[in-house]
Scaffold this motif. Structure first.
Motif, short mmCIF file in Angstrom:
data_model
loop_
_atom_site.label_atom_id
_atom_site.label_comp_id
_atom_site.label_asym_id
_atom_site.label_seq_id
_atom_site.Cartn_x
_atom_site.Cartn_y
_atom_site.Cartn_z
N LEU A 60 0.82 -1.21 0.00
CA LEU A 60 0.00 0.00 0.00
C LEU A 60 0.86 1.26 0.00
CD1 LEU A 60 -2.82 -1.01 2.49
CD2 LEU A 60 -3.10 -0.50 0.05
N ARG A 61 1.90 1.27 0.82
CA ARG A 61 2.77 2.45 0.87
C ARG A 61 3.47 2.67 -0.47
NH1 ARG A 61 2.44 4.22 5.96
NH2 ARG A 61 2.19 2.74 7.65
N GLN A 62 3.88 1.60 -1.12
CA GLN A 62 4.50 1.73 -2.44
C GLN A 62 3.48 2.25 -3.46
OE1 GLN A 62 6.02 -2.26 -2.99
NE2 GLN A 62 7.99 -1.75 -2.06
N GLN A 63 2.26 1.74 -3.38
CA GLN A 63 1.21 2.20 -4.29
C GLN A 63 0.89 3.68 -4.06
OE1 GLN A 63 -1.99 -0.52 -3.50
NE2 GLN A 63 -1.05 -2.18 -4.66
N MET A 64 0.93 4.12 -2.81
CA MET A 64 0.65 5.53 -2.51
C MET A 64 1.72 6.46 -3.09
SD MET A 64 -1.11 5.81 1.24
CE MET A 64 -0.45 4.44 2.16
N GLU A 65 2.92 5.93 -3.31
CA GLU A 65 4.01 6.74 -3.87
C GLU A 65 4.05 6.72 -5.39
OE1 GLU A 65 7.64 5.45 -2.04
OE2 GLU A 65 6.90 5.87 -0.02
N SER A 66 3.35 5.79 -6.01
CA SER A 66 3.39 5.62 -7.46
C SER A 66 2.33 6.48 -8.15
CB SER A 66 3.18 4.15 -7.80
OG SER A 66 3.01 3.98 -9.20
N GLU A 67 2.71 7.10 -9.24
CA GLU A 67 1.74 7.87 -10.04
C GLU A 67 0.70 6.94 -10.67
OE1 GLU A 67 1.16 11.14 -10.31
OE2 GLU A 67 2.66 11.27 -8.73
N GLU A 68 1.10 5.73 -11.02
CA GLU A 68 0.18 4.78 -11.65
C GLU A 68 -0.98 4.40 -10.72
OE1 GLU A 68 0.11 0.23 -13.45
OE2 GLU A 68 2.03 1.16 -13.02
N THR A 69 -0.70 4.40 -9.43
CA THR A 69 -1.73 4.04 -8.46
C THR A 69 -1.99 5.20 -7.49
OG1 THR A 69 0.01 2.94 -7.17
CG2 THR A 69 -1.38 1.53 -8.57
N ALA A 70 -2.01 6.40 -8.02
CA ALA A 70 -2.27 7.59 -7.20
C ALA A 70 -3.62 7.51 -6.50
CB ALA A 70 -2.19 8.85 -8.05
N PHE A 71 -4.55 6.74 -7.05
CA PHE A 71 -5.86 6.58 -6.44
C PHE A 71 -5.77 5.94 -5.06
CE2 PHE A 71 -5.20 2.77 -8.99
CZ PHE A 71 -5.57 1.74 -8.12
N VAL A 72 -4.70 5.19 -4.79
CA VAL A 72 -4.52 4.58 -3.47
C VAL A 72 -4.23 5.69 -2.45
CG1 VAL A 72 -3.17 2.93 -2.10
CG2 VAL A 72 -3.75 2.40 -4.48
N ARG A 73 -3.38 6.62 -2.80
CA ARG A 73 -3.08 7.76 -1.93
C ARG A 73 -4.34 8.59 -1.70
NH1 ARG A 73 0.38 9.93 -4.88
NH2 ARG A 73 -0.91 11.54 -5.79
N LEU A 74 -5.11 8.80 -2.75
CA LEU A 74 -6.34 9.57 -2.62
C LEU A 74 -7.34 8.89 -1.69
CD1 LEU A 74 -6.83 10.73 -6.33
CD2 LEU A 74 -6.01 12.09 -4.37
N ALA A 75 -7.42 7.57 -1.78
CA ALA A 75 -8.31 6.82 -0.88
C ALA A 75 -7.85 6.97 0.56
CB ALA A 75 -8.36 5.35 -1.28
N PHE A 76 -6.55 6.88 0.78
CA PHE A 76 -6.00 7.04 2.13
C PHE A 76 -6.31 8.44 2.66
CE2 PHE A 76 -2.55 8.38 4.95
CZ PHE A 76 -2.71 7.44 5.97
N GLU A 77 -6.11 9.43 1.85
CA GLU A 77 -6.38 10.81 2.27
C GLU A 77 -7.86 11.01 2.57
OE1 GLU A 77 -4.69 13.09 -0.93
OE2 GLU A 77 -2.64 12.75 -0.22
N ARG A 78 -8.72 10.44 1.75
CA ARG A 78 -10.17 10.56 1.98
C ARG A 78 -10.55 9.91 3.30
NH1 ARG A 78 -14.28 7.05 1.48
NH2 ARG A 78 -13.02 5.54 0.35
N LEU A 79 -10.03 8.71 3.55
CA LEU A 79 -10.35 8.01 4.80
C LEU A 79 -9.81 8.75 6.01
CD1 LEU A 79 -9.70 4.38 3.56
CD2 LEU A 79 -11.92 5.39 4.13
#
Length: 95
Positions: A26-45
């Motif tokens: 998850l942390r790697q996905q949050m740093e990747s532009e390809e999976t920026a939606f993971v960071r957005l989900a974390f921020e929303r939560l």
């Protein structure tokens, strides 16, 4: 995974030996532009009332569900479905 499925899955405990790997992914996905939606989900939560641990655990439950589905069906990881499932996680444990 529907909202009802998520509520049920979130109540289940993620095995201790798997959780660190899921959190790392998850942390790697949050740093990747390809999976920026993971960071957005974390921020929303996080902004919706979840603690960091609650948000990460909820997201790890979704990731584990997706991995298990991929393995059971022998299909490729469905990134679009993963994105959709992260978007429907309730904003806090009080929701």
């Amino acid at each position: 995974m529907t909202s009802d499925d998520f509520a049920s899955a979130a109540d289940e405990r993620i095995p201790d030996d798997i959780l660190p790997d899921l959190l790392k992914a998850l942390r790697q996905q949050m740093e990747s532009e390809e999976t920026a939606f993971v960071r957005l989900a974390f921020e929303r939560l996080s902004s919706g009332g979840c603690s960091e641990d609650e948000a990460l655990h909820a997201m790890a439950s979704v990731l584990l569900w997706e991995i298990n589905t991929m393995m059971a069906t022998q299909a490729p990881f469905d990134l679009d479905h993963y994105r959709t499932e992260l978007e429907i996680i309730p904003g806090s444990s009080n929701s």
